[in-house]
Design a protein around this motif. Sequence first.
Motif, PDB file in Angstrom:
ATOM      1  N   GLY A 105       0.791  -1.227   0.000  1.00  0.00           N
ATOM      2  CA  GLY A 105       0.000   0.000   0.000  1.00  0.00           C
ATOM      3  C   GLY A 105       0.822   1.275   0.000  1.00  0.00           C
ATOM      4  O   GLY A 105       0.267   2.374   0.028  1.00  0.00           O
ATOM      5  N   LEU A 106       2.136   1.161  -0.046  1.00  0.00           N
ATOM      6  CA  LEU A 106       2.980   2.361   0.035  1.00  0.00           C
ATOM      7  C   LEU A 106       2.835   3.277  -1.180  1.00  0.00           C
ATOM      8  O   LEU A 106       3.011   4.485  -1.064  1.00  0.00           O
ATOM      9  N   ARG A 107       2.485   2.719  -2.344  1.00  0.00           N
ATOM     10  CA  ARG A 107       2.246   3.585  -3.507  1.00  0.00           C
ATOM     11  C   ARG A 107       1.006   4.446  -3.283  1.00  0.00           C
ATOM     12  O   ARG A 107       0.971   5.613  -3.669  1.00  0.00           O
ATOM     13  N   ALA A 108      -0.002   3.893  -2.615  1.00  0.00           N
ATOM     14  CA  ALA A 108      -1.189   4.678  -2.273  1.00  0.00           C
ATOM     15  C   ALA A 108      -0.819   5.809  -1.327  1.00  0.00           C
ATOM     16  O   ALA A 108      -1.268   6.952  -1.492  1.00  0.00           O
ATOM     17  N   VAL A 109       0.014   5.512  -0.340  1.00  0.00           N
ATOM     18  CA  VAL A 109       0.446   6.529   0.626  1.00  0.00           C
ATOM     19  C   VAL A 109       1.194   7.654  -0.089  1.00  0.00           C
ATOM     20  O   VAL A 109       0.944   8.837   0.170  1.00  0.00           O
ATOM     21  N   GLU A 110       2.086   7.298  -0.995  1.00  0.00           N
ATOM     22  CA  GLU A 110       2.856   8.333  -1.699  1.00  0.00           C
ATOM     23  C   GLU A 110       1.958   9.207  -2.568  1.00  0.00           C
ATOM     24  O   GLU A 110       2.251  10.381  -2.771  1.00  0.00           O
ATOM     25  N   HIS A 111       0.862   8.679  -3.068  1.00  0.00           N
ATOM     26  CA  HIS A 111      -0.094   9.492  -3.827  1.00  0.00           C
ATOM     27  C   HIS A 111      -0.920  10.387  -2.920  1.00  0.00           C
ATOM     28  O   HIS A 111      -1.364  11.461  -3.339  1.00  0.00           O
ATOM     29  N   LEU A 112      -1.129   9.949  -1.689  1.00  0.00           N
ATOM     30  CA  LEU A 112      -1.915  10.751  -0.746  1.00  0.00           C
ATOM     31  C   LEU A 112      -1.137  11.940  -0.177  1.00  0.00           C
ATOM     32  O   LEU A 112      -1.723  12.972   0.144  1.00  0.00           O
ATOM     33  N   ARG A 113       0.154  11.809  -0.046  1.00  0.00           N
ATOM     34  CA  ARG A 113       0.950  12.876   0.584  1.00  0.00           C
ATOM     35  C   ARG A 113       0.780  14.237  -0.106  1.00  0.00           C
ATOM     36  O   ARG A 113       0.514  15.228   0.585  1.00  0.00           O
ATOM     37  N   PRO A 114       0.899  14.353  -1.436  1.00  0.00           N
ATOM     38  CA  PRO A 114       0.709  15.683  -2.039  1.00  0.00           C
ATOM     39  C   PRO A 114      -0.733  16.184  -1.965  1.00  0.00           C
ATOM     40  O   PRO A 114      -0.968  17.390  -1.876  1.00  0.00           O
ATOM     41  N   VAL A 115      -1.700  15.284  -1.974  1.00  0.00           N
ATOM     42  CA  VAL A 115      -3.099  15.700  -1.840  1.00  0.00           C
ATOM     43  C   VAL A 115      -3.313  16.321  -0.462  1.00  0.00           C
ATOM     44  O   VAL A 115      -3.925  17.384  -0.326  1.00  0.00           O
TER      45      VAL A 115
END
Length: 178
Positions: A105-115
């Motif tokens: 799930g770390l790719r999901a986390v990295e997409h959430l950080r800039p949002v």
Amino acid sequence: MTTNTPYQLAVVISSVREGRFGPVVANWFLDRAKQREDVNLSVIDLAETPEGLSPGVAAADAVVMIVPEYNHSYPGPLKTALDATGPEWHGKPVAFVSYGGISGGLRAVEHLRPVLAELHAATIRETVSFPYAWNCFGPDGEPHATEDVDLAAATLLNQLGWWANALRDARRVRPYAA
């Protein structure tokens, strides 16, 4: 003006799919968070919360997102819920417990950080991640390798607590200016 008052932690279960694995991960994390004296917990389950994130995030001092990875990113309903909010996030720390396939799930986390940065939230570095999550947990809902993930959860909660208290105290002294 520091206080010893427990901080209000909202735990967001972000998957809404039928047969989702999120509640298993969330229950494990909630059991760990409940053992702490510095936390008051609330749960926002997007599958069961028609009002979305707004009231729960507004009342929280910090947020932990239980987030799966779907197609190399996070769930669409979470994006919709985030887009329906704004000032509720200002100056609040956010941490992640992620799960999924090989990346945990770390790719999901990295997409959430800039949002979340766009929403003026502060994401913390430490995460808890479960690669191939469905193989990590037994039928009792407990992870097979509890020592490692319990340590990761404690580290996450320690860092989140520091940020939650620091930013809560700062918002009391001076409202966040976006």
